[in-house]
Design a protein around this motif. Structure first.
Motif, PDB file in Angstrom:
ATOM      1  N   ASN A 130      14.044   2.054  -3.771  1.00  0.00           N
ATOM      2  CA  ASN A 130      13.229   2.703  -4.796  1.00  0.00           C
ATOM      3  C   ASN A 130      11.742   2.495  -4.547  1.00  0.00           C
ATOM      4  OD1 ASN A 130      15.832   1.538  -6.290  1.00  0.00           O
ATOM      5  ND2 ASN A 130      15.244   3.453  -7.299  1.00  0.00           N
ATOM      6  N   TYR A 131      10.963   3.538  -4.869  1.00  0.00           N
ATOM      7  CA  TYR A 131       9.527   3.431  -5.023  1.00  0.00           C
ATOM      8  C   TYR A 131       9.202   3.594  -6.506  1.00  0.00           C
ATOM      9  CZ  TYR A 131       8.474   4.326  -0.011  1.00  0.00           C
ATOM     10  OH  TYR A 131       8.359   4.261   1.350  1.00  0.00           O
ATOM     11  N   LEU A 132       8.284   2.763  -7.012  1.00  0.00           N
ATOM     12  CA  LEU A 132       7.763   2.931  -8.364  1.00  0.00           C
ATOM     13  C   LEU A 132       6.246   2.795  -8.318  1.00  0.00           C
ATOM     14  CD1 LEU A 132      10.544   0.975  -8.604  1.00  0.00           C
ATOM     15  CD2 LEU A 132      10.086   1.405 -11.015  1.00  0.00           C
ATOM     16  N   PRO A 136       0.834  -1.212   0.000  1.00  0.00           N
ATOM     17  CA  PRO A 136       0.000   0.000   0.000  1.00  0.00           C
ATOM     18  C   PRO A 136       0.863   1.254   0.000  1.00  0.00           C
ATOM     19  CG  PRO A 136      -0.845  -1.593   1.586  1.00  0.00           C
ATOM     20  CD  PRO A 136       0.477  -2.130   1.110  1.00  0.00           C
ATOM     21  N   ALA A 137       0.434   2.239  -0.731  1.00  0.00           N
ATOM     22  CA  ALA A 137       1.196   3.484  -0.835  1.00  0.00           C
ATOM     23  C   ALA A 137       1.006   4.324   0.421  1.00  0.00           C
ATOM     24  CB  ALA A 137       0.758   4.268  -2.072  1.00  0.00           C
ATOM     25  N   GLY A 138       2.083   4.568   1.140  1.00  0.00           N
ATOM     26  CA  GLY A 138       2.029   5.437   2.302  1.00  0.00           C
ATOM     27  C   GLY A 138       2.129   6.895   1.901  1.00  0.00           C
ATOM     28  N   ASP A 139       2.021   7.774   2.880  1.00  0.00           N
ATOM     29  CA  ASP A 139       2.057   9.215   2.589  1.00  0.00           C
ATOM     30  C   ASP A 139       3.364   9.627   1.928  1.00  0.00           C
ATOM     31  OD1 ASP A 139      -0.456   9.456   3.672  1.00  0.00           O
ATOM     32  OD2 ASP A 139       0.241  10.122   5.645  1.00  0.00           O
ATOM     33  N   GLU A 140       4.485   9.065   2.402  1.00  0.00           N
ATOM     34  CA  GLU A 140       5.778   9.442   1.831  1.00  0.00           C
ATOM     35  C   GLU A 140       5.868   9.044   0.361  1.00  0.00           C
ATOM     36  OE1 GLU A 140      10.605   8.782   2.389  1.00  0.00           O
ATOM     37  OE2 GLU A 140       9.197   7.473   3.442  1.00  0.00           O
ATOM     38  N   ALA A 141       5.445   7.791   0.057  1.00  0.00           N
ATOM     39  CA  ALA A 141       5.509   7.319  -1.325  1.00  0.00           C
ATOM     40  C   ALA A 141       4.624   8.159  -2.231  1.00  0.00           C
ATOM     41  CB  ALA A 141       5.101   5.850  -1.397  1.00  0.00           C
ATOM     42  N   LEU A 193       6.284  10.330  -5.229  1.00  0.00           N
ATOM     43  CA  LEU A 193       5.922   9.968  -6.597  1.00  0.00           C
ATOM     44  C   LEU A 193       4.945  10.964  -7.213  1.00  0.00           C
ATOM     45  CD1 LEU A 193       5.586   6.085  -6.232  1.00  0.00           C
ATOM     46  CD2 LEU A 193       7.451   7.360  -7.292  1.00  0.00           C
ATOM     47  N   GLU A 194       4.557  11.969  -6.432  1.00  0.00           N
ATOM     48  CA  GLU A 194       3.733  13.078  -6.921  1.00  0.00           C
ATOM     49  C   GLU A 194       2.450  12.602  -7.599  1.00  0.00           C
ATOM     50  OE1 GLU A 194       6.173  15.666  -9.307  1.00  0.00           O
ATOM     51  OE2 GLU A 194       7.841  15.619  -7.873  1.00  0.00           O
ATOM     52  N   THR A 195       1.833  11.584  -6.945  1.00  0.00           N
ATOM     53  CA  THR A 195       0.606  10.991  -7.490  1.00  0.00           C
ATOM     54  C   THR A 195      -0.414  10.869  -6.368  1.00  0.00           C
ATOM     55  OG1 THR A 195       2.023   9.700  -8.976  1.00  0.00           O
ATOM     56  CG2 THR A 195      -0.314   9.095  -8.882  1.00  0.00           C
ATOM     57  N   PRO A 196      -1.259  11.871  -6.156  1.00  0.00           N
ATOM     58  CA  PRO A 196      -2.191  11.891  -5.014  1.00  0.00           C
ATOM     59  C   PRO A 196      -3.121  10.690  -4.950  1.00  0.00           C
ATOM     60  CG  PRO A 196      -2.045  14.057  -6.023  1.00  0.00           C
ATOM     61  CD  PRO A 196      -1.297  13.133  -6.914  1.00  0.00           C
ATOM     62  N   GLY A 197      -3.576  10.156  -6.085  1.00  0.00           N
ATOM     63  CA  GLY A 197      -4.529   9.043  -6.055  1.00  0.00           C
ATOM     64  C   GLY A 197      -3.886   7.673  -6.024  1.00  0.00           C
ATOM     65  N   LEU A 198      -2.581   7.607  -5.855  1.00  0.00           N
ATOM     66  CA  LEU A 198      -1.870   6.334  -5.890  1.00  0.00           C
ATOM     67  C   LEU A 198      -2.267   5.465  -4.700  1.00  0.00           C
ATOM     68  CD1 LEU A 198       0.407   4.953  -7.584  1.00  0.00           C
ATOM     69  CD2 LEU A 198       2.026   5.851  -5.891  1.00  0.00           C
ATOM     70  N   VAL A 253       8.364   8.442 -12.549  1.00  0.00           N
ATOM     71  CA  VAL A 253       8.392   6.994 -12.783  1.00  0.00           C
ATOM     72  C   VAL A 253       9.148   6.244 -11.690  1.00  0.00           C
ATOM     73  CG1 VAL A 253       8.092   7.182 -15.264  1.00  0.00           C
ATOM     74  CG2 VAL A 253      10.403   7.241 -14.314  1.00  0.00           C
ATOM     75  N   GLU A 254       9.975   6.941 -10.943  1.00  0.00           N
ATOM     76  CA  GLU A 254      10.625   6.287  -9.793  1.00  0.00           C
ATOM     77  C   GLU A 254      11.213   7.331  -8.869  1.00  0.00           C
ATOM     78  OE1 GLU A 254      14.075   5.521  -8.744  1.00  0.00           O
ATOM     79  OE2 GLU A 254      15.066   6.810 -10.198  1.00  0.00           O
ATOM     80  N   TYR A 255      11.247   6.967  -7.585  1.00  0.00           N
ATOM     81  CA  TYR A 255      11.918   7.785  -6.576  1.00  0.00           C
ATOM     82  C   TYR A 255      12.911   6.875  -5.864  1.00  0.00           C
ATOM     83  CZ  TYR A 255      12.912  10.176  -2.216  1.00  0.00           C
ATOM     84  OH  TYR A 255      13.570  10.747  -1.151  1.00  0.00           O
TER      85      TYR A 255
END
Length: 249
Positions: free
Chosen positions: A154-156, A118-123, A127-132, A227-229
């Protein structure tokens, strides 16, 4: 391997540079240009001092300065040996895997984490994707020549690629992204430093508190989407970044 004979070292006792520094500089140059290859042994301190007509403390100080730079290592029962020199990496849009391959090294990886979560707040923020809702998280230790160089995190966005552990061992992340049709365009990068934690030290074969280089990078495709952090740590004793500066005035 026979000990290296320092026949090319010339010292100037009347020069402004300290004697130990003259010796260290010339041995370091021999390591950098390949005259002293990885694994080469140096004569012991007494023999080096006798050959160069210098005191043993001077030779000891010269060797210690090279040990501190990560160019030499002292091994019990073996003596003083050359260790792999630093990887000098240019700051460009490439992966560590790419850069090591271009230098003629064989990159090796240990995959510690390769999972969708699950995408946490940091991810979501990075990744600059609010709905992720989900991300793929990767954690690997990158090595070359049997020596660990870096811990890669890395996060993708989930679904961008679905690499197996084997693919992550054999290929670089950017190589996998390009193979999936992702067109990398630009990145924002921050380079810093910190001390090694207990976990860092264990994974990188360093001592806790050792100096580490850090890098945080956000990579964008041609449409401007992240695309990646990545957030990575590198052994400062084995690694450096090269920057090219230009005058735009």
């Amino acid at each position: 391997m026979k000990p290296w004979v320092p026949g090319e070292i010339v010292v100037d006792p009347n020069g402004p540079e300290p004697l130990y520094s003259q010796v260290a500089r010339q041995i370091g140059a021999a390591i950098e240009d390949g005259r002293l290859p990885n694994g080469a042994r140096l004569d012991n301190e007494l023999d080096l001092a006798a050959r160069l007509h210098l005191s043993r403390p001077t030779i000891r100080q010269a060797i210690q300065s090279l040990v501190n730079q990560g160019l030499l290592v002292r091994k019990r029962g073996v003596g003083t040996q050359v260790v792999r020199t630093k990887v000098a990496r240019p700051l460009r849009l490439s992966s560590l895997f790419d850069d090591l391959s271009e230098l003629g090294d064989k990159p090796e990886s240990v995959v510690l984490v390769n999972q969708v979560e699950p995408a946490g707040d940091e991810a979501i923020e990075q990744l600059e994707t609010p709905g992720l809702t989900h991300v793929r998280r990767l954690k690997r230790v990158r090595s070359t020549g049997g020596e660990p160089l870096a811990i890669m995190n890395n996060y993708l966005p989930d679904g961008l690629i679905d690499p197996s552990d084997e693919e992550l061992r054999d290929k670089g992340l950017y190589q996998l992204l390009r193979s999936a049709g992702v067109r990398l365009h630009a990145a924002q990068q921050n380079v810093g430093a910190r001390q090694a934690t207990e976990e860092d030290a264990e994974l990188l074969d360093e001592k806790p508190g050792a100096a580490l280089l850090t890098m945080r990078r956000t990579t964008y495709d041609e449409s401007g989407k992240v695309v990646e952090y990545g957030w990575h740590v590198y052994r400062a004793s084995r690694y450096s970044f090269n920057l090219s500066l230009t005058n735009n005035v």
